[in-house]
Design an enzyme around this catalytic site. Structure first.
Site, mmCIF file in Angstrom:
data_model
loop_
_atom_site.group_PDB
_atom_site.id
_atom_site.type_symbol
_atom_site.label_atom_id
_atom_site.label_comp_id
_atom_site.label_asym_id
_atom_site.label_seq_id
_atom_site.Cartn_x
_atom_site.Cartn_y
_atom_site.Cartn_z
ATOM 1 N N GLU A 190 1.195 -1.247 0.669
ATOM 2 C CA GLU A 190 -0.163 -0.339 0.055
ATOM 3 C C GLU A 190 0.430 1.098 -0.449
ATOM 4 O OE1 GLU A 190 -3.615 -0.087 2.271
ATOM 5 O OE2 GLU A 190 -3.901 1.592 2.723
ATOM 6 N N ASN A 233 -3.067 -1.257 7.552
ATOM 7 C CA ASN A 233 -4.709 -2.521 7.756
ATOM 8 C C ASN A 233 -4.310 -3.809 7.023
ATOM 9 O OD1 ASN A 233 -5.756 -0.040 6.454
ATOM 10 N ND2 ASN A 233 -4.672 0.317 4.535
ATOM 11 N N LYS A 312 -4.026 -0.078 13.952
ATOM 12 C CA LYS A 312 -4.601 0.638 13.470
ATOM 13 C C LYS A 312 -5.724 0.702 13.591
ATOM 14 C CE LYS A 312 -6.205 2.663 8.556
ATOM 15 N NZ LYS A 312 -5.761 2.973 7.262
ATOM 16 N N GLU A 316 -10.760 4.234 9.337
ATOM 17 C CA GLU A 316 -10.565 4.223 7.412
ATOM 18 C C GLU A 316 -11.082 2.218 7.360
ATOM 19 O OE1 GLU A 316 -7.004 5.249 5.912
ATOM 20 O OE2 GLU A 316 -7.421 6.933 5.577
ATOM 21 N N ARG A 349 -1.862 3.528 17.028
ATOM 22 C CA ARG A 349 -2.576 4.874 15.612
ATOM 23 C C ARG A 349 -3.700 6.000 16.355
ATOM 24 N NH1 ARG A 349 -2.673 4.132 10.410
ATOM 25 N NH2 ARG A 349 -0.518 5.598 9.860
ATOM 26 N N ARG A 366 -11.769 17.381 9.826
ATOM 27 C CA ARG A 366 -10.723 16.790 9.891
ATOM 28 C C ARG A 366 -9.573 16.687 11.218
ATOM 29 N NH1 ARG A 366 -8.564 12.766 5.504
ATOM 30 N NH2 ARG A 366 -6.941 11.961 6.178
ATOM 31 N N LYS A 390 0.878 10.891 13.605
ATOM 32 C CA LYS A 390 1.225 11.779 12.885
ATOM 33 C C LYS A 390 2.137 12.742 12.967
ATOM 34 C CE LYS A 390 -1.493 8.604 8.725
ATOM 35 N NZ LYS A 390 -2.128 8.656 7.169
ATOM 36 N N ASP A 395 -2.597 14.431 7.147
ATOM 37 C CA ASP A 395 -2.040 13.236 6.634
ATOM 38 C C ASP A 395 -1.114 13.954 5.830
ATOM 39 O OD1 ASP A 395 -2.437 10.945 5.601
ATOM 40 O OD2 ASP A 395 -3.349 10.971 4.489
ATOM 41 N N GLU A 423 3.665 8.905 -0.527
ATOM 42 C CA GLU A 423 3.081 8.340 -1.074
ATOM 43 C C GLU A 423 2.306 10.510 -1.634
ATOM 44 O OE1 GLU A 423 -0.179 7.413 1.784
ATOM 45 O OE2 GLU A 423 -2.245 8.093 0.850
ATOM 46 N N GLU A 543 7.397 20.992 -3.091
ATOM 47 C CA GLU A 543 5.810 22.535 -2.309
ATOM 48 C C GLU A 543 5.483 23.791 -3.318
ATOM 49 O OE1 GLU A 543 7.283 24.952 0.763
ATOM 50 O OE2 GLU A 543 5.080 24.764 1.828
ATOM 51 N N TRP A 573 -14.125 13.121 2.230
ATOM 52 C CA TRP A 573 -12.480 12.544 2.917
ATOM 53 C C TRP A 573 -12.142 13.569 3.827
ATOM 54 C CZ3 TRP A 573 -10.291 7.938 3.403
ATOM 55 C CH2 TRP A 573 -11.069 7.242 2.467
HETATM 56 O O1 GCW Z 1 -2.992 8.175 4.152
HETATM 57 C C1 GCW Z 1 -3.165 7.459 4.013
HETATM 58 C C2 GCW Z 1 -3.308 6.498 3.256
HETATM 59 C C3 GCW Z 1 -3.519 5.156 2.977
HETATM 60 C C4 GCW Z 1 -3.243 4.431 4.772
HETATM 61 C C5 GCW Z 1 -3.960 5.612 5.536
HETATM 62 C C6 GCW Z 1 -3.102 5.707 7.460
HETATM 63 C C7 GCW Z 1 -2.662 2.460 5.505
HETATM 64 O O2 GCW Z 1 -3.654 6.848 1.969
HETATM 65 O O3 GCW Z 1 -3.496 3.983 2.571
HETATM 66 O O4 GCW Z 1 -3.284 3.692 4.999
HETATM 67 O O5 GCW Z 1 -3.651 6.935 5.502
HETATM 68 O O6 GCW Z 1 -1.856 5.661 7.733
HETATM 69 O O7 GCW Z 1 -3.207 4.484 7.854
#
Ligand code: GCW
Length: 711
Positions: A190, A233, A312, A316, A349, A366, A390, A395, A423, A543, A573
């Site tokens: 992933e 996941n 996790k 999601e 997490r 969010r 995080k 994200d 990502e 950036e 989202w």
């Molecule tokens: O940034 C998002 C990603 C998902 C990821 C999620 C997470 C593993 O798009 O793919 O899933 O975060 O951090 O759990």
């Protein structure tokens, strides 16, 4: 071993050596044999015993076999040496070299002062003509070895003053989002941009243990000491790693152990149901607790140094304690209880938010979610729970403020999570060197300029913090990371986790020296200079041509690559920019917005609250402003958007021009791969520039004051 002879390579472990074959199955990343030239030409004595000491011995022997040096393991006779690696606690030997080196080391240690070396630290000192590395524990010797490699000849400089090194953070961990079975949408890895997984393929172990061992070696040389081997996941096949397929995990742990890397596992919260056949996974149910306790004991029977679980939950679509009306402390504590007697931790997490938001609903934010869920739980987590946050509230964006959760849970062990896999930062098709960004995050002081930094929170009082974690970026790609220059991000992560105060440019310089050893490079100065020119500022370049002023996203939905300005604007989202004809940005103020600014300690709550004091680079994260709003830079928001997007593309074009000067200077395969990717970066950056500029030009109707092409 014959007592009269020095150690020979074939007497040691790891005789099947992937780096010794002629046809590389993989390029050497930052430890090609040439990086060991200086060490390999010396006479080296290793004193001490244990698995990690054997690794040191092996590494040194391999280098000496290649470059003409010699190595002795705890000789009882006198030998002339240039370099000694010695454990402080190991038996005293009659060998005068060991005795002299050790006592010189002790003196140097007293001189340097500042506490014990600890279980991973080491001392490097000179004793006359001899360089001495002392450690209290074998891991310290291993890290000392890689330090000597990094220093090259400088490790043997007679004038070198003694140095003591200890990691600032105890756990320096990589999370692999690798699937065992290929996921229909996310694939084998992933958010993986480097081919398949190095661990798994099509539902089974990939079976290339030499490659995993080589990976462990690279990680050890950058300071990483823990990994989790499967995606957070957790689907059906991956869930089985905890029970039926534990042997597959143990095999990886066995291979990584000689490089001081502990293995962790992502588990599904629903495991008691999906694996144990129970009717519930309620964390307060006695049967569920007993199941986790028994299952965890089985894990430790097979992997005695197992690190623990990564979870996790309620995020999601993953199962979690909410199903049973319990909270995250209940869930995490249950797993912690099972792990505690065995010395494990649970990384729980904090990435919990509503991913079924209605874009019409302006009250849900969010960015607030992690704090709203977790801050009230501070003080309730067991001591072997690490809440993994995080670094930003949304994200892993190219630019975000630091997550307010980091400052909100003083009674909880916090790990800060970064994303090495790119990502949102160019997916290893773009050069985007993230060291400077992480360095900014780690040095950020959430309580205001005089307070502790993010890195201090992750380190915790007396090292009890949760450490630093990052999502890994390697795969079975020939260059490990798809883009060869993306290796530098992996390296920088390890080095900054060891010492978050390091200057990221110096870290990059280390990576350049190790990866393109000057002794094997036609024009080392040109290579070094060119790589710095391309990479040092590449995150800021990225950036410039992507989402402006901290507003984030604007990527294509799903794969998150390339521009899609409204891609997420009307989705569930929760990542919106709210651009209209008058202005753009998200009002997260207390006065008129979502109130997110109020989650920060007073200093930043105030700074972020007003557009007058909010830093330019985060303006649109915190405020919705008119296009004519004047930034601290003196430019208007709209003109800033145009200018940075034109500049960003020009910088990428310059990167490509610079790279071309290295043609013929370095490994042609590396040259070609990077050249190809730079072509794609120019293409994609141009697309970003034109879509963003055109979008905002059409929305605002404001012309570019320099009259450049906007479509
Ligand atoms: O940034 C998002 C990603 C998902 C990821 C999620 C997470 C593993 O798009 O793919 O899933 O975060 O951090 O759990």
């Amino acid at each position: 071993m014959n007592a009269d002879e020095s150690v020979h390579l074939e007497q040691l472990m790891f005789v099947d050596d992937p780096m010794e074959t002629n046809e590389p199955r993989v390029h050497a990343a930052w430890l090609p044999p040439e990086a060991f030239r200086s060490l390999g030409a010396r006479r080296v004595l290793v004193h001490g015993d244990g698995l990690l000491v054997d690794t040191v011995l092996y590494e040194v022997s391999r280098a000496c076999a290649r470059y003409g040096g010699r190595v002795w393991h705890s000789p009882s006779w006198d030998v002339d040496v240039d370099l000694v690696f010695a454990l402080r606690g190991a038996d005293e030997l009659p060998s005068s070299a060991v005795r002299a080196a050790r006592s010189a080391g002790e003196l140097a240690l007293a001189e340097v002062g500042d506490g014990p070396l600890g279980d991973e630290g080491f001392l490097l000192a000179r004793d006359g003509d001899v360089t001495v590395v002392l450690a209290d524990a074998p891991a310290g010797l291993l890290y000392g070895l890689f330090h000597v490699v990094r220093l090259c000849a400088a490790a043997f400089d007679p004038e070198r003053p003694p140095e003591r090194h200890r990691p600032a953070l105890r756990r320096r961990m990589l999370d692999h989002w690798d699937n065992v079975a290929v996921h229909p949408v996310m694939g084998q890895v992933e958010r993986g941009y480097a081919g398949g997984s190095i661990f798994w393929r099509d539902g089974r172990p990939r079976g290339d243990l030499a490659r995993i061992r080589e990976y462990g070696r690279l990680l050890a040389a950058s300071g990483v000491n823990a990994i989790s081997v499967n995606n957070v996941n957790v689907a059906r096949t991956e869930a089985l790693l905890l029970t039926d397929r534990l042997g597959d995990v143990a095999e990886i742990a066995d291979v990584l152990r000689p490089y001081h890397i502990r293995v962790h596992l992502s588990v599904t919260f629903a495991a008691p149901v999906v694996l144990g056949g129970l009717s519930t996974a309620d964390p307060l149910d006695e049967g569920v607790r007993a199941w986790w306790a028994a299952t965890t004991r089985t894990v430790y029977d097979r992997i005695p140094d197992f690190g623990g679980y990564v979870v996790k939950a309620d995020s999601e679509g993953q199962p979690g304690p909410f199903t049973y009306g319990r909270d995250h402390a209940d869930g995490a504590n249950m797993l912690a209880e099972a792990l505690a007697p065995l010395g494990g931790v649970v990384h729980w997490r904090a990435f919990v938010y509503n991913h079924h938001q209605d874009w019409r609903d302006r009250s849900t934010d969010r960015a607030r979610a992690a704090y709203d869920h977790f801050a009230p739980l501070d003080g309730r987590f067991r001591t072997n729970v690490v809440v993994q946050v995080k670094f930003g509230p949304v994200d892993f964006q190219t630019r975000e403020p630091v997550s307010p959760v980091i400052a909100a849970m003083p009674a909880t062990r916090i790990a800060v999570e970064l994303q090495v896999t790119q990502e949102y930062t160019g997916q290893q098709r773009h050069v985007c060197h993230l060291g400077p960004w992480w360095s900014e995050v780690l040095r950020f002081a959430p309580w205001g300029p005089d307070g502790r930094a993010v890195a201090d929170v992750a380190a915790g009082e007396s090292g009890a913090g949760g450490g630093l974690v990052a999502v890994a970026n390697v795969g079975d790609d020939l260059f490990w990371t798809g883009h060869p220059l993306a290796q530098a991000n992996l390296y920088a992560f390890g080095r900054l986790a060891w010492d978050p105060r390091r200057d990221p440019t110096a870290v990059l310089d280390e990576w350049i020296t190790l990866t393109f050893p000057p002794s094997a490079t036609a024009d080392p100065d040109l290579v070094r200079r060119t790589l710095h020119e391309i990479m040092d500022d590449s995150w800021r370049t990225y950036e410039r041509y992507t989402a402006p002023l901290g507003v984030g996203f604007m990527v294509n939905p799903g794969d998150h690559y390339g521009p899609g300005v409204d891609g997420y604007e009307y989705t569930r989202w929760g990542t919106y920019h709210f651009a209209d004809r008058d202005g753009v940005g998200v009002d997260r103020t207390r006065a008129s917005g979502t109130g997110f600014t109020g989650q920060y300690p007073p200093y930043w709550a105030q700074v972020y609250e007003s557009p007058e004091t909010c830093p330019d680079e985060l303006l649109l994260f915190f405020h919705h402003v008119p296009y004519g709003h004047v930034l601290h830079s003196g430019s208007t928001v709209i003109q800033h958007i145009y200018d940075t997007h034109f500049a960003g593309v020009e910088e990428v074009v310059a990167m490509r021009r610079r790279w071309r000067t290295l043609n013929g200077m370095i490994d042609p395969a590396v040259y070609e791969r990077v050249a190809e990717r730079l072509d794609e970066q120019v293409r994609c950056a141009t697309e970003w520039r034109d879509q963003i500029n055109t979008y905002f030009h059409r929305k605002s109707g404001v012309p570019d004051e320099r009259g450049r092409d906007i479509y």
